[in-house]
Design a protein around this motif. Structure first.
Motif, short mmCIF file in Angstrom:
data_model
loop_
_atom_site.label_atom_id
_atom_site.label_comp_id
_atom_site.label_asym_id
_atom_site.label_seq_id
_atom_site.Cartn_x
_atom_site.Cartn_y
_atom_site.Cartn_z
N ALA A 27 88.14 -40.27 74.48
CA ALA A 27 88.98 -40.71 73.38
C ALA A 27 90.26 -39.88 73.36
O ALA A 27 90.22 -38.66 73.57
CB ALA A 27 88.24 -40.55 72.05
N PRO A 28 91.42 -40.48 73.10
CA PRO A 28 92.66 -39.72 73.01
C PRO A 28 92.63 -38.78 71.82
O PRO A 28 91.99 -39.06 70.80
CB PRO A 28 93.74 -40.79 72.86
CG PRO A 28 93.03 -41.99 72.35
CD PRO A 28 91.64 -41.93 72.89
N VAL A 29 93.32 -37.65 71.96
CA VAL A 29 93.38 -36.63 70.91
C VAL A 29 94.80 -36.56 70.37
O VAL A 29 95.77 -36.61 71.14
CB VAL A 29 92.95 -35.25 71.48
CG1 VAL A 29 93.07 -34.18 70.41
CG2 VAL A 29 91.53 -35.32 72.03
N GLU A 30 94.92 -36.46 69.07
CA GLU A 30 96.24 -36.33 68.46
C GLU A 30 96.71 -34.88 68.53
O GLU A 30 95.91 -33.95 68.30
CB GLU A 30 96.21 -36.80 67.01
CG GLU A 30 96.00 -38.30 66.86
CD GLU A 30 97.04 -39.11 67.60
OE1 GLU A 30 98.24 -38.81 67.49
OE2 GLU A 30 96.64 -40.05 68.33
N PRO A 31 97.97 -34.66 68.84
CA PRO A 31 98.46 -33.28 68.93
C PRO A 31 98.56 -32.61 67.56
O PRO A 31 99.03 -33.22 66.60
CB PRO A 31 99.84 -33.44 69.58
CG PRO A 31 100.26 -34.83 69.22
CD PRO A 31 99.01 -35.65 69.17
#
Length: 337
Positions: free
Chosen positions: A19-23
């Motif tokens: 899953a993509p991670v938010e910065p």
């Protein structure tokens, strides 16, 4: 979701969805531009370890990368969405004695992406998307490819080896091993003003590549250069290559060890003593990463010939198998899509 190349142990490679991670504040999310498969990645793939660092849980390798900025966290000012960036995999603490002495590559609390040195392992950069600290990024506005930019890390290793060698202006320099790091060391020696650059490697293809990037001569071994060499850089990681360095150097010369040798091997300590040879190590890089980015941006270091193939992460096993075949490749890179 984004794809990631994951190692579970020797020759156990899978491609998984993450899953993509938010910065967070001070962080940047990147889409992978290109990620180079390094010798240490191949050690992890073949043996489940690279030197002293062993895989103890599923592990995403990769530490040579470029990317394109997708999103930025609060307070980020050095890069903006859509920019190409070089990614420095090293994140030193900045406070330990090594960092304070200006040798951050020896940081006691180093966080180095794509290394199994830390447990639990931090994922490396063979992912379609990843988040890193803004401080690890250098924006590149010049018209150079993402593949070239990803070569900044291995070039920095060659530059660090040359830095450890001392002044090279006019010197005769031998590089043993004409893989990526050996070729980067040839380029670095040229940038440092070496008068003559020699390279040895048993592979004809590798020797041809060394000549392409700037070596004056390339031979299968070092026998024709006995006693002629001022500085030798051992980049093969093989006991025979180290023996070649020792026999080729003059009295009072310096040998720089950058390749990873077996944990135990016979060592001619008395030869070091009687000939007053300097034998030093070169581990990763420090400020040389910035030097490498600048050299690639200007193409004072032209690394394009070293890139043999770019293969999607979805075909990671094929990419690793190609990278293992020195008769067909020098630098294999993973790309998204």
């Amino acid at each position: 979701m984004s794809l990631a190349c994951t190692l579970h142990g020797p020759l156990q490679l899978s491609v998984e969805q993450l899953a993509p991670v938010e910065p967070a504040a001070g962080q940047v999310r990147l889409r992978l531009g290109a990620g180079g498969i390094c010798g240490s990645d191949l050690h992890y793939y073949q043996h489940g370890r690279a030197g002293a660092f062993a895989i103890r849980a599923p592990f995403v390798p990769g530490h040579e990368a470029s990317g394109v900025v997708e999103a930025v966290g609060a307070g980020v000012t050095r890069v903006r969405v859509g920019q190409k960036v070089a990614v420095n995999p090293a994140h030193p603490c900045g406070a330990c004695p090594a960092c304070r002495a200006g040798r951050s590559n020896l940081c006691e609390q180093m966080v180095f992406l794509g290394s199994a040195a830390i447990f639990p392992h931090l994922p490396g950069l063979f992912r379609e998307q990843f988040v890193v600290a803004e401080s690890q990024l250098t924006a590149v506005i010049e018209d150079v490819s993402l593949g070239e930019i990803a070569c900044a890390e291995p070039l920095s290793v060659g530059l660090h080896a040359v830095h450890r060698a001392g002044p090279l202006l006019g010197a005769t320099v031998l590089v043993t091993g004409a893989g990526t790091i050996g070729c980067m060391s040839v380029i670095a020696a040229r940038l440092a003003g070496a008068g003559r650059v020699l390279c040895s490697d048993p592979s004809e293809r590798a020797r041809d590549m060394a000549l392409t990037v700037g070596a004056d001569e390339a031979q299968p071994d070092t026998r024709s250069w006995q006693g002629q060499v001022d500085v030798a850089i051992e980049a093969a990681g093989h006991p025979a290559a180290l023996a070649g360095c020792l026999s080729a150097v003059r009295r009072g010369a310096r040998i720089v060890q950058v390749g990873t040798l077996p944990p135990e091997l016979p060592f001619p300590a008395n030869d070091i003593m009687t000939r007053e040879l300097d034998y030093v190590g070169a581990f990763r890089a420090d400020v040389e990463f910035d030097w490498a980015v600048q050299a690639i941006r200007s193409r004072r270091a032209d690394v394009r010939q070293l890139i043999s193939a770019q293969i999607p992460i979805s075909e990671s096993k094929a990419a690793f198998d190609l990278a293992l075949d020195r008769s067909r490749s020098t630098k294999v890179q993973l790309i998204p899509g």
